[in-house]
Design a protein around this motif. Sequence first.
Motif, PDB file in Angstrom:
ATOM      1  N   PHE A 159      66.017   3.151  55.682  1.00 46.93           N
ATOM      2  CA  PHE A 159      66.265   4.277  54.682  1.00 46.93           C
ATOM      3  C   PHE A 159      66.792   5.382  54.999  1.00 46.93           C
ATOM      4  CE2 PHE A 159      61.521   2.603  54.417  1.00 46.93           C
ATOM      5  CZ  PHE A 159      61.769   1.636  53.222  1.00 46.93           C
ATOM      6  N   PHE A 160      67.014   5.791  56.365  1.00 43.93           N
ATOM      7  CA  PHE A 160      67.334   7.097  56.603  1.00 43.93           C
ATOM      8  C   PHE A 160      68.799   6.783  57.519  1.00 43.93           C
ATOM      9  CE2 PHE A 160      62.787   7.105  56.993  1.00 43.93           C
ATOM     10  CZ  PHE A 160      62.974   8.082  55.601  1.00 43.93           C
ATOM     11  N   LYS A 161      69.461   5.573  57.366  1.00 42.49           N
ATOM     12  CA  LYS A 161      70.731   5.143  58.154  1.00 42.49           C
ATOM     13  C   LYS A 161      71.722   5.272  56.979  1.00 42.49           C
ATOM     14  CE  LYS A 161      68.621   4.509  62.238  1.00 42.49           C
ATOM     15  NZ  LYS A 161      69.002   5.361  63.173  1.00 42.49           N
ATOM     16  N   TYR A 204      69.323   0.383  49.808  1.00 41.36           N
ATOM     17  CA  TYR A 204      68.059   0.058  49.947  1.00 41.36           C
ATOM     18  C   TYR A 204      67.055   1.002  49.536  1.00 41.36           C
ATOM     19  CZ  TYR A 204      63.768  -2.580  51.317  1.00 41.36           C
ATOM     20  OH  TYR A 204      62.572  -2.988  51.428  1.00 41.36           O
ATOM     21  N   SER A 205      67.520   2.358  50.226  1.00 42.74           N
ATOM     22  CA  SER A 205      66.532   3.558  49.849  1.00 42.74           C
ATOM     23  C   SER A 205      66.073   3.737  48.824  1.00 42.74           C
ATOM     24  CB  SER A 205      67.204   4.593  50.573  1.00 42.74           C
ATOM     25  OG  SER A 205      68.234   5.192  49.736  1.00 42.74           O
ATOM     26  N   TYR A 206      67.052   3.191  47.663  1.00 41.94           N
ATOM     27  CA  TYR A 206      66.845   3.678  46.170  1.00 41.94           C
ATOM     28  C   TYR A 206      65.314   2.837  45.680  1.00 41.94           C
ATOM     29  CZ  TYR A 206      71.554   4.912  45.784  1.00 41.94           C
ATOM     30  OH  TYR A 206      72.644   5.547  45.828  1.00 41.94           O
ATOM     31  N   VAL A 207      64.797   1.828  46.570  1.00 40.78           N
ATOM     32  CA  VAL A 207      63.380   1.121  46.369  1.00 40.78           C
ATOM     33  C   VAL A 207      62.377   2.493  46.534  1.00 40.78           C
ATOM     34  CG1 VAL A 207      62.810   0.726  48.586  1.00 40.78           C
ATOM     35  CG2 VAL A 207      62.209  -0.624  46.587  1.00 40.78           C
ATOM     36  N   LEU A 208      62.627   3.554  47.187  1.00 38.75           N
ATOM     37  CA  LEU A 208      61.571   4.596  47.499  1.00 38.75           C
ATOM     38  C   LEU A 208      61.541   5.424  45.957  1.00 38.75           C
ATOM     39  CD1 LEU A 208      62.548   5.682  50.859  1.00 38.75           C
ATOM     40  CD2 LEU A 208      60.965   3.852  50.226  1.00 38.75           C
ATOM     41  N   LYS A 209      62.769   5.292  45.216  1.00 37.30           N
ATOM     42  CA  LYS A 209      62.387   6.167  43.930  1.00 37.30           C
ATOM     43  C   LYS A 209      61.566   5.371  42.862  1.00 37.30           C
ATOM     44  CE  LYS A 209      65.674   9.087  45.409  1.00 37.30           C
ATOM     45  NZ  LYS A 209      66.948   9.299  44.692  1.00 37.30           N
ATOM     46  N   CYS A 210      61.030   4.184  43.192  1.00 37.86           N
ATOM     47  CA  CYS A 210      60.359   3.152  42.433  1.00 37.86           C
ATOM     48  C   CYS A 210      58.810   3.752  42.589  1.00 37.86           C
ATOM     49  CB  CYS A 210      60.428   1.767  42.768  1.00 37.86           C
ATOM     50  SG  CYS A 210      61.777   1.081  42.484  1.00 37.86           S
ATOM     51  N   PHE A 211      58.431   4.619  43.575  1.00 36.75           N
ATOM     52  CA  PHE A 211      57.132   5.119  43.856  1.00 36.75           C
ATOM     53  C   PHE A 211      56.964   6.124  42.701  1.00 36.75           C
ATOM     54  CE2 PHE A 211      57.816   2.336  47.376  1.00 36.75           C
ATOM     55  CZ  PHE A 211      56.215   1.858  47.636  1.00 36.75           C
ATOM     56  N   SER A 212      55.841   6.231  42.304  1.00 38.00           N
ATOM     57  CA  SER A 212      55.121   7.686  41.663  1.00 38.00           C
ATOM     58  C   SER A 212      54.917   8.523  42.431  1.00 38.00           C
ATOM     59  CB  SER A 212      54.119   7.042  40.788  1.00 38.00           C
ATOM     60  OG  SER A 212      54.530   6.247  39.704  1.00 38.00           O
ATOM     61  N   ARG A 213      54.225   8.144  43.562  1.00 35.75           N
ATOM     62  CA  ARG A 213      54.002   9.225  44.543  1.00 35.75           C
ATOM     63  C   ARG A 213      53.816   8.539  45.744  1.00 35.75           C
ATOM     64  NH1 ARG A 213      49.633  13.498  42.267  1.00 35.75           N
ATOM     65  NH2 ARG A 213      49.975  15.238  43.750  1.00 35.75           N
ATOM     66  N   SER A 221      57.185  12.701  57.876  1.00 32.46           N
ATOM     67  CA  SER A 221      57.415  11.518  56.966  1.00 32.46           C
ATOM     68  C   SER A 221      58.208  12.340  55.562  1.00 32.46           C
ATOM     69  CB  SER A 221      56.099  10.991  56.859  1.00 32.46           C
ATOM     70  OG  SER A 221      55.995  10.265  57.591  1.00 32.46           O
ATOM     71  N   LYS A 222      57.051  13.344  55.319  1.00 38.31           N
ATOM     72  CA  LYS A 222      57.566  14.112  54.170  1.00 38.31           C
ATOM     73  C   LYS A 222      58.870  14.819  54.292  1.00 38.31           C
ATOM     74  CE  LYS A 222      55.921  17.905  50.887  1.00 38.31           C
ATOM     75  NZ  LYS A 222      54.746  18.923  50.757  1.00 38.31           N
ATOM     76  N   GLN A 223      59.336  15.418  55.464  1.00 33.75           N
ATOM     77  CA  GLN A 223      60.589  16.023  55.379  1.00 33.75           C
ATOM     78  C   GLN A 223      61.692  14.865  55.530  1.00 33.75           C
ATOM     79  OE1 GLN A 223      60.235  18.087  59.283  1.00 33.75           O
ATOM     80  NE2 GLN A 223      58.725  19.745  58.391  1.00 33.75           N
ATOM     81  N   LEU A 224      61.564  13.716  56.171  1.00 31.86           N
ATOM     82  CA  LEU A 224      62.425  12.729  56.046  1.00 31.86           C
ATOM     83  C   LEU A 224      62.744  12.367  54.664  1.00 31.86           C
ATOM     84  CD1 LEU A 224      61.446  10.556  59.243  1.00 31.86           C
ATOM     85  CD2 LEU A 224      63.504  11.670  58.758  1.00 31.86           C
ATOM     86  N   LEU A 225      61.658  12.053  53.902  1.00 29.11           N
ATOM     87  CA  LEU A 225      61.774  11.743  52.353  1.00 29.11           C
ATOM     88  C   LEU A 225      62.565  12.647  51.466  1.00 29.11           C
ATOM     89  CD1 LEU A 225      58.591  10.110  51.664  1.00 29.11           C
ATOM     90  CD2 LEU A 225      60.522   8.882  52.056  1.00 29.11           C
ATOM     91  N   ALA A 226      62.114  13.845  51.741  1.00 30.82           N
ATOM     92  CA  ALA A 226      62.921  15.059  51.154  1.00 30.82           C
ATOM     93  C   ALA A 226      64.581  15.144  51.469  1.00 30.82           C
ATOM     94  CB  ALA A 226      62.536  16.499  51.835  1.00 30.82           C
ATOM     95  N   LYS A 227      65.006  14.619  52.630  1.00 30.86           N
ATOM     96  CA  LYS A 227      66.213  14.481  52.856  1.00 30.86           C
ATOM     97  C   LYS A 227      67.256  13.493  52.225  1.00 30.86           C
ATOM     98  CE  LYS A 227      66.146  15.970  57.790  1.00 30.86           C
ATOM     99  NZ  LYS A 227      66.002  15.772  59.230  1.00 30.86           N
ATOM    100  N   ILE A 228      66.746  12.413  51.603  1.00 31.63           N
ATOM    101  CA  ILE A 228      67.038  11.714  50.740  1.00 31.63           C
ATOM    102  C   ILE A 228      66.728  11.625  49.049  1.00 31.63           C
ATOM    103  CG2 ILE A 228      67.514   9.870  52.561  1.00 31.63           C
ATOM    104  CD1 ILE A 228      65.002   8.325  51.812  1.00 31.63           C
ATOM    105  N   GLY A 229      66.028  12.846  48.904  1.00 34.28           N
ATOM    106  CA  GLY A 229      65.771  13.161  47.628  1.00 34.28           C
ATOM    107  C   GLY A 229      64.409  12.719  47.027  1.00 34.28           C
ATOM    108  N   VAL A 230      63.753  12.327  47.898  1.00 31.82           N
ATOM    109  CA  VAL A 230      62.358  11.763  47.411  1.00 31.82           C
ATOM    110  C   VAL A 230      61.311  12.974  47.676  1.00 31.82           C
ATOM    111  CG1 VAL A 230      60.419  10.326  47.565  1.00 31.82           C
ATOM    112  CG2 VAL A 230      62.927   9.315  48.069  1.00 31.82           C
ATOM    113  N   THR A 231      60.595  13.437  46.648  1.00 38.51           N
ATOM    114  CA  THR A 231      60.038  14.989  46.778  1.00 38.51           C
ATOM    115  C   THR A 231      58.610  14.500  46.221  1.00 38.51           C
ATOM    116  OG1 THR A 231      60.680  15.673  44.623  1.00 38.51           O
ATOM    117  CG2 THR A 231      62.054  16.217  46.741  1.00 38.51           C
TER     118      THR A 231
END
Length: 411
Positions: free
Chosen positions: A157-159, A165-174, A182-192
């Motif tokens: 996801f971070f490469k 493929y990282s767009y799949v993470l936008k499918c999660f509600s939470r 983990s929270k900081q890594l997700l924030a870098k790709i816009g998952v908050t």
Amino acid sequence: MYQIAIYLYLFGVAIASLFSKKVKTMWQGERRAIKELKEKVDPQAQYVWFHAASLGEFEQGRPLMELLRKEHPEYKILLTFFSPSGYEVRKNYEGADIICYLPIDTIRNSRRFLRAIRPCMAFFIKYEFWYNYLHILKHRHVPVYSVSSIFRPEQVFFKWYGKQYSYVLKCFSRFFVQNEESKQLLAKIGVTNVDVVGDTRFDRVLQIKEKAKQLPIVDAFVGTETPCKVFVAGSSWPPDEDIFINFFNQHKDWKLIIAPHVIDDSHLEQILSKLDRKTIRYTQATPETASQAECLLIDCFGLLSSIYHFGDVAYVGGGFGVGIHNVLEAAVWDIPVIFGPNNERFQEAQGLKAAGGGFDIASADDFQRIMTLFMNDEKSLATAGKKAGLYVQSLAGVTERIFSLLGFNKK
């Protein structure tokens, strides 16, 4: 690209099923899953779907499943597995209404599966990111949660090549993640939409401790009137066994319990050939014969988490291979835990080391140094054990935090 990879994988599984019993079992289970659902699903019920790749992920999801079932019995629970090592062990688990394999993540399979179950919400445990299932769930406005997930910089996801493929993470509600990184890594790709809550395994091992099995044979082996010190080796592999067996062949004032990760005749015979101690296999023992033995070899599954209770020091195997097994099952019993060098990716091992209750080794000399300290210094042994237990207790309560953040009320 993902769709092509899935069909290539599907083709590979079909070929491998001709040669591997395990793959064939998985392949057959996945193919009959849709039919099973159509037969078992109650069309009037609301289903909450939990997916766990294998047994370890199931244990992480189990506290949340059981709390949901207890507090909100109006929901029915669907539990799916990807691996036979999860499904075959827990296919009769009473905490779920339906248990089956999850079919491979093709668009057709995903649509048929979700049409059959129509979940009102879904929970994916730890490392589960099924592209087609997740996109269809999002399209249908079904809330989806990731539980006990953990992310690292080396993940796709971070490469740069994993952006699509990282767009799949936008499918999660939470996301309910284990740590701040983990929270900081997700924030870098816009998952908050992320909450740092910890790992549900801490709750699970405390549950297991409360329901520990009574084991008369192990009781007799340890001795009740004048109990001796006991070393418990759990989930061991040959490189682990070479180290601690050689040591305890020379130090016979401690008793030894070995519960290997692989239980088959060839491995058991290999262990027996290395031991220079009076040894008995658990399934062949009686309380009387066990009381006369110096080493107890556990040749069946399902006892290890309760056996750690009898130890003064534990060793958890796998650290000289792909990675250590569950150190928390041992630490919860207030005993120090030793493990091999491949533990950097295991947050609970790192935490246990930092707390003073875990000790990693890279050689037989390291093991001898630590065990010599524990054998000669009762205070050091007791202090390390207490720190191990306090570490587990300090990080418990994750399940209830998730439950509260989801907006569920406890009755």
